[in-house]
Write a protein that holds these residues in place. Structure first.
Motif, PDB file in Angstrom:
ATOM      1  N   LEU A  61       0.828  -1.214   0.000  1.00  0.00           N
ATOM      2  CA  LEU A  61       0.000   0.000   0.000  1.00  0.00           C
ATOM      3  C   LEU A  61       0.859   1.260   0.000  1.00  0.00           C
ATOM      4  CD1 LEU A  61      -2.942  -0.627   2.515  1.00  0.00           C
ATOM      5  CD2 LEU A  61      -3.101  -0.360   0.035  1.00  0.00           C
ATOM      6  N   GLN A  62       1.895   1.271   0.811  1.00  0.00           N
ATOM      7  CA  GLN A  62       2.753   2.451   0.913  1.00  0.00           C
ATOM      8  C   GLN A  62       3.450   2.740  -0.409  1.00  0.00           C
ATOM      9  OE1 GLN A  62       5.136   1.143   4.240  1.00  0.00           O
ATOM     10  NE2 GLN A  62       3.951   2.319   5.718  1.00  0.00           N
ATOM     11  N   ARG A  63       3.974   1.679  -1.039  1.00  0.00           N
ATOM     12  CA  ARG A  63       4.709   1.885  -2.286  1.00  0.00           C
ATOM     13  C   ARG A  63       3.764   2.290  -3.424  1.00  0.00           C
ATOM     14  NH1 ARG A  63       9.386   1.845  -4.253  1.00  0.00           N
ATOM     15  NH2 ARG A  63       9.814   1.399  -6.442  1.00  0.00           N
ATOM     16  N   LEU A  64       2.667   1.555  -3.587  1.00  0.00           N
ATOM     17  CA  LEU A  64       1.745   1.866  -4.674  1.00  0.00           C
ATOM     18  C   LEU A  64       1.107   3.240  -4.493  1.00  0.00           C
ATOM     19  CD1 LEU A  64      -0.032  -1.540  -5.391  1.00  0.00           C
ATOM     20  CD2 LEU A  64       2.166  -0.671  -6.196  1.00  0.00           C
ATOM     21  N   SER A  65       0.811   3.604  -3.256  1.00  0.00           N
ATOM     22  CA  SER A  65       0.250   4.936  -2.995  1.00  0.00           C
ATOM     23  C   SER A  65       1.272   6.028  -3.272  1.00  0.00           C
ATOM     24  CB  SER A  65      -0.254   5.017  -1.552  1.00  0.00           C
ATOM     25  OG  SER A  65      -1.304   4.099  -1.327  1.00  0.00           O
ATOM     26  N   GLY A  66       2.536   5.739  -3.002  1.00  0.00           N
ATOM     27  CA  GLY A  66       3.590   6.700  -3.327  1.00  0.00           C
ATOM     28  C   GLY A  66       3.683   6.930  -4.823  1.00  0.00           C
ATOM     29  N   ILE A  67       3.597   5.844  -5.602  1.00  0.00           N
ATOM     30  CA  ILE A  67       3.645   5.947  -7.063  1.00  0.00           C
ATOM     31  C   ILE A  67       2.430   6.703  -7.591  1.00  0.00           C
ATOM     32  CG2 ILE A  67       3.472   4.592  -9.195  1.00  0.00           C
ATOM     33  CD1 ILE A  67       5.176   2.435  -7.732  1.00  0.00           C
ATOM     34  N   ALA A  68       1.250   6.357  -7.088  1.00  0.00           N
ATOM     35  CA  ALA A  68       0.024   7.043  -7.526  1.00  0.00           C
ATOM     36  C   ALA A  68       0.070   8.528  -7.179  1.00  0.00           C
ATOM     37  CB  ALA A  68      -1.198   6.384  -6.892  1.00  0.00           C
ATOM     38  N   SER A  69       0.595   8.842  -6.015  1.00  0.00           N
ATOM     39  CA  SER A  69       0.664  10.244  -5.572  1.00  0.00           C
ATOM     40  C   SER A  69       1.624  11.049  -6.439  1.00  0.00           C
ATOM     41  CB  SER A  69       1.105  10.302  -4.105  1.00  0.00           C
ATOM     42  OG  SER A  69       0.175   9.661  -3.266  1.00  0.00           O
ATOM     43  N   LYS A  70       2.774  10.448  -6.759  1.00  0.00           N
ATOM     44  CA  LYS A  70       3.751  11.154  -7.595  1.00  0.00           C
ATOM     45  C   LYS A  70       3.223  11.339  -9.007  1.00  0.00           C
ATOM     46  CE  LYS A  70       8.699  11.391  -8.459  1.00  0.00           C
ATOM     47  NZ  LYS A  70      10.016  10.782  -8.144  1.00  0.00           N
ATOM     48  N   THR A  71       2.591  10.299  -9.536  1.00  0.00           N
ATOM     49  CA  THR A  71       2.000  10.402 -10.874  1.00  0.00           C
ATOM     50  C   THR A  71       0.956  11.504 -10.909  1.00  0.00           C
ATOM     51  OG1 THR A  71       2.342   8.024 -11.217  1.00  0.00           O
ATOM     52  CG2 THR A  71       0.813   9.144 -12.693  1.00  0.00           C
ATOM     53  N   LYS A  72       0.141  11.580  -9.868  1.00  0.00           N
ATOM     54  CA  LYS A  72      -0.904  12.605  -9.795  1.00  0.00           C
ATOM     55  C   LYS A  72      -0.298  14.008  -9.790  1.00  0.00           C
ATOM     56  CE  LYS A  72      -5.241  13.798  -9.337  1.00  0.00           C
ATOM     57  NZ  LYS A  72      -6.223  13.498 -10.419  1.00  0.00           N
ATOM     58  N   GLN A  73       0.834  14.162  -9.112  1.00  0.00           N
ATOM     59  CA  GLN A  73       1.513  15.463  -9.103  1.00  0.00           C
ATOM     60  C   GLN A  73       1.861  15.896 -10.520  1.00  0.00           C
ATOM     61  OE1 GLN A  73       4.649  14.464  -6.009  1.00  0.00           O
ATOM     62  NE2 GLN A  73       4.282  16.605  -5.510  1.00  0.00           N
ATOM     63  N   PHE A  74       2.483  14.989 -11.281  1.00  0.00           N
ATOM     64  CA  PHE A  74       2.864  15.298 -12.658  1.00  0.00           C
ATOM     65  C   PHE A  74       1.630  15.555 -13.522  1.00  0.00           C
ATOM     66  CE2 PHE A  74       6.975  13.321 -11.573  1.00  0.00           C
ATOM     67  CZ  PHE A  74       7.846  14.163 -12.241  1.00  0.00           C
ATOM     68  N   ALA A  75       0.639  14.671 -13.407  1.00  0.00           N
ATOM     69  CA  ALA A  75      -0.553  14.781 -14.252  1.00  0.00           C
ATOM     70  C   ALA A  75      -1.313  16.077 -13.996  1.00  0.00           C
ATOM     71  CB  ALA A  75      -1.464  13.578 -14.015  1.00  0.00           C
ATOM     72  N   THR A  76      -1.349  16.518 -12.750  1.00  0.00           N
ATOM     73  CA  THR A  76      -2.081  17.738 -12.401  1.00  0.00           C
ATOM     74  C   THR A  76      -1.459  18.972 -13.043  1.00  0.00           C
ATOM     75  OG1 THR A  76      -2.808  16.796 -10.294  1.00  0.00           O
ATOM     76  CG2 THR A  76      -2.844  19.192 -10.484  1.00  0.00           C
ATOM     77  N   ILE A  77      -0.126  18.992 -13.122  1.00  0.00           N
ATOM     78  CA  ILE A  77       0.576  20.156 -13.681  1.00  0.00           C
ATOM     79  C   ILE A  77       0.230  20.377 -15.147  1.00  0.00           C
ATOM     80  CG2 ILE A  77       2.871  21.059 -14.269  1.00  0.00           C
ATOM     81  CD1 ILE A  77       3.907  19.742 -11.708  1.00  0.00           C
ATOM     82  N   ILE A  78      -0.051  19.282 -15.881  1.00  0.00           N
ATOM     83  CA  ILE A  78      -0.319  19.423 -17.319  1.00  0.00           C
ATOM     84  C   ILE A  78      -1.740  18.990 -17.684  1.00  0.00           C
ATOM     85  CG2 ILE A  78       2.113  19.104 -17.883  1.00  0.00           C
ATOM     86  CD1 ILE A  78       1.356  16.240 -18.837  1.00  0.00           C
ATOM     87  N   GLU A  79      -2.645  19.001 -16.721  1.00  0.00           N
ATOM     88  CA  GLU A  79      -3.988  18.478 -16.967  1.00  0.00           C
ATOM     89  C   GLU A  79      -4.765  19.272 -18.023  1.00  0.00           C
ATOM     90  OE1 GLU A  79      -6.095  18.469 -13.303  1.00  0.00           O
ATOM     91  OE2 GLU A  79      -5.807  20.609 -12.912  1.00  0.00           O
ATOM     92  N   ASP A  80      -4.374  20.519 -18.282  1.00  0.00           N
ATOM     93  CA  ASP A  80      -5.065  21.319 -19.286  1.00  0.00           C
ATOM     94  C   ASP A  80      -4.433  21.205 -20.666  1.00  0.00           C
ATOM     95  OD1 ASP A  80      -2.801  22.630 -18.199  1.00  0.00           O
ATOM     96  OD2 ASP A  80      -3.474  24.541 -19.041  1.00  0.00           O
ATOM     97  N   LEU A  81      -3.375  20.394 -20.769  1.00  0.00           N
ATOM     98  CA  LEU A  81      -2.683  20.195 -22.045  1.00  0.00           C
ATOM     99  C   LEU A  81      -2.996  18.800 -22.584  1.00  0.00           C
ATOM    100  CD1 LEU A  81       0.727  21.821 -21.054  1.00  0.00           C
ATOM    101  CD2 LEU A  81      -1.168  22.870 -22.299  1.00  0.00           C
ATOM    102  N   ASP A  82      -2.514  18.507 -23.798  1.00  0.00           N
ATOM    103  CA  ASP A  82      -2.880  17.267 -24.468  1.00  0.00           C
ATOM    104  C   ASP A  82      -1.893  16.115 -24.250  1.00  0.00           C
ATOM    105  OD1 ASP A  82      -5.195  18.360 -25.552  1.00  0.00           O
ATOM    106  OD2 ASP A  82      -4.131  19.136 -27.302  1.00  0.00           O
ATOM    107  N   SER A  83      -0.834  16.346 -23.495  1.00  0.00           N
ATOM    108  CA  SER A  83       0.149  15.288 -23.257  1.00  0.00           C
ATOM    109  C   SER A  83      -0.292  14.358 -22.134  1.00  0.00           C
ATOM    110  CB  SER A  83       1.504  15.901 -22.885  1.00  0.00           C
ATOM    111  OG  SER A  83       1.974  16.745 -23.909  1.00  0.00           O
ATOM    112  N   ASN A  84       0.134  13.093 -22.220  1.00  0.00           N
ATOM    113  CA  ASN A  84      -0.118  12.115 -21.178  1.00  0.00           C
ATOM    114  C   ASN A  84       1.183  11.722 -20.489  1.00  0.00           C
ATOM    115  OD1 ASN A  84      -2.971  11.633 -21.360  1.00  0.00           O
ATOM    116  ND2 ASN A  84      -2.600  10.593 -23.300  1.00  0.00           N
TER     117      ASN A  84
END
Length: 291
Positions: free
Chosen positions: A108-131
């Motif tokens: 749980l700790q590791r997977l939540s860490g990965i999900a949290s970091k991914t969310k940080q990146f995704a949020t920064i570019i959520e208004d753009l077309d890149s994934n």
């Protein structure tokens, strides 16, 4: 898509192996301190803010140890929680709760860490077309779970392994005698349904990859200004080519990379060296029970 469902047999086998690694011939501490029939309630809670991923593993692990264990998930998968949030409740044999505690928390700790970091990146570019995409820089034995966590955090998955996509990198190019030769060799051997990705490091290599007929072009470790030129060059030739950027991309640079117009931004750091989320399990004795 649920990677848990797609790989359930393999995942179950891994879980049994991980439990055997930890428990071995028996949880000595629990066996010598707690009566065999003792029952408890275990509360899993977050000790810091983050996106929670891996909740289906709680039941999978505890039910392998003890099919009578009762698990109640109190939040949905992928929920962003604050410190102190109760995630799940486990009711059952105290020894068995303690025997499964560490494996459940580690994952749980590791997977939540990965999900949290991914969310940080995704949020920064959520208004753009890149994934945002992951890479093969994963922990041996945990690749399916770590890639699952990337999706929970709002990212997409790159190839799973060496077997499911053609990705021509610098060493392939050297060994084959150039980009053109590498793409030509690959095209002769693969089915028409499989795409070819080529990693390039310069505008000259972009030109060669385009001429060779690459389906996906990865701009590796390029400066932003060169990336803009590369994207323009590729789009002029073929709008259907997928453009990927990779190499040293962080939270400070992700926005400028996405603004170049690339389709995919792959980041090894999503799974490689990720900071885990602090999650804990506290045990509560049931009324009328004595240790």
């Amino acid at each position: 898509m649920s990677l848990f469902n797609l790989h359930s047999d393999t995942l179950t086998s891994h879980i049994k192996s991980w439990l055997q690694e930890d428990i071995g011939t028996g949880d000595v501490s629990a066996l010598v301190t707690i009566p065999e029939t003792h029952q408890s309630k275990g509360i899993i809670h977050a000790k810091q803010d983050g996106v929670i991923a891996g909740l289906p593993l709680i039941a999978m692990i505890f039910n392998i140890i003890d099919p009578q264990m009762q698990i109640q998930l109190l939040i949905p998968e992928g929920e962003h929680v604050s410190k102190g949030t109760t995630i799940a409740e486990i009711n059952g044999n105290t020894r068995n709760i303690l025997s499964g505690e560490r494996l459940v928390l580690n994952l749980l700790q590791r997977l939540s860490g990965i999900a949290s970091k991914t969310k940080q990146f995704a949020t920064i570019i959520e208004d753009l077309d890149s994934n945002i995409a992951d890479t093969r820089k994963t922990t041996p034995g945990l690749r399916v779970l770590e890639k699952y966590a990337v999706r929970i955090g709002g990212g997409v998955n790159h190839r799973v392994g060496l077997y499911d996509a053609v990705m021509i990198k610098d060493n392939h190019i050297k060994a084959a005698g150039g980009i053109t030769a590498a793409v030509s060799n690959a095209r002769k051997s693969i089915p028409h349904t499989m795409k070819i990705e080529v990693e390039v490091e310069s505008l000259q290599e972009v030109t060669e990859a385009l001429s060779a007929g690459a389906d996906i072009i990865m701009l590796d470790n390029m400066h932003a200004e060169h990336m803009v030129q590369a994207v323009h060059q590729i789009r002029e030739v073929n709008h259907n080519i997928t453009i990927e950027a990779s190499g040293g991309i962080n939270l400070q640079s992700i926005r400028s990379v996405a603004e170049t117009g690339v389709d995919i931004i792959s980041i090894g750091g999503l799974t490689n060296g990720v900071q885990t989320i602090d999650i804990s399990l506290d045990l509560y004795q049931k009324k009328g029970e004595e240790v």
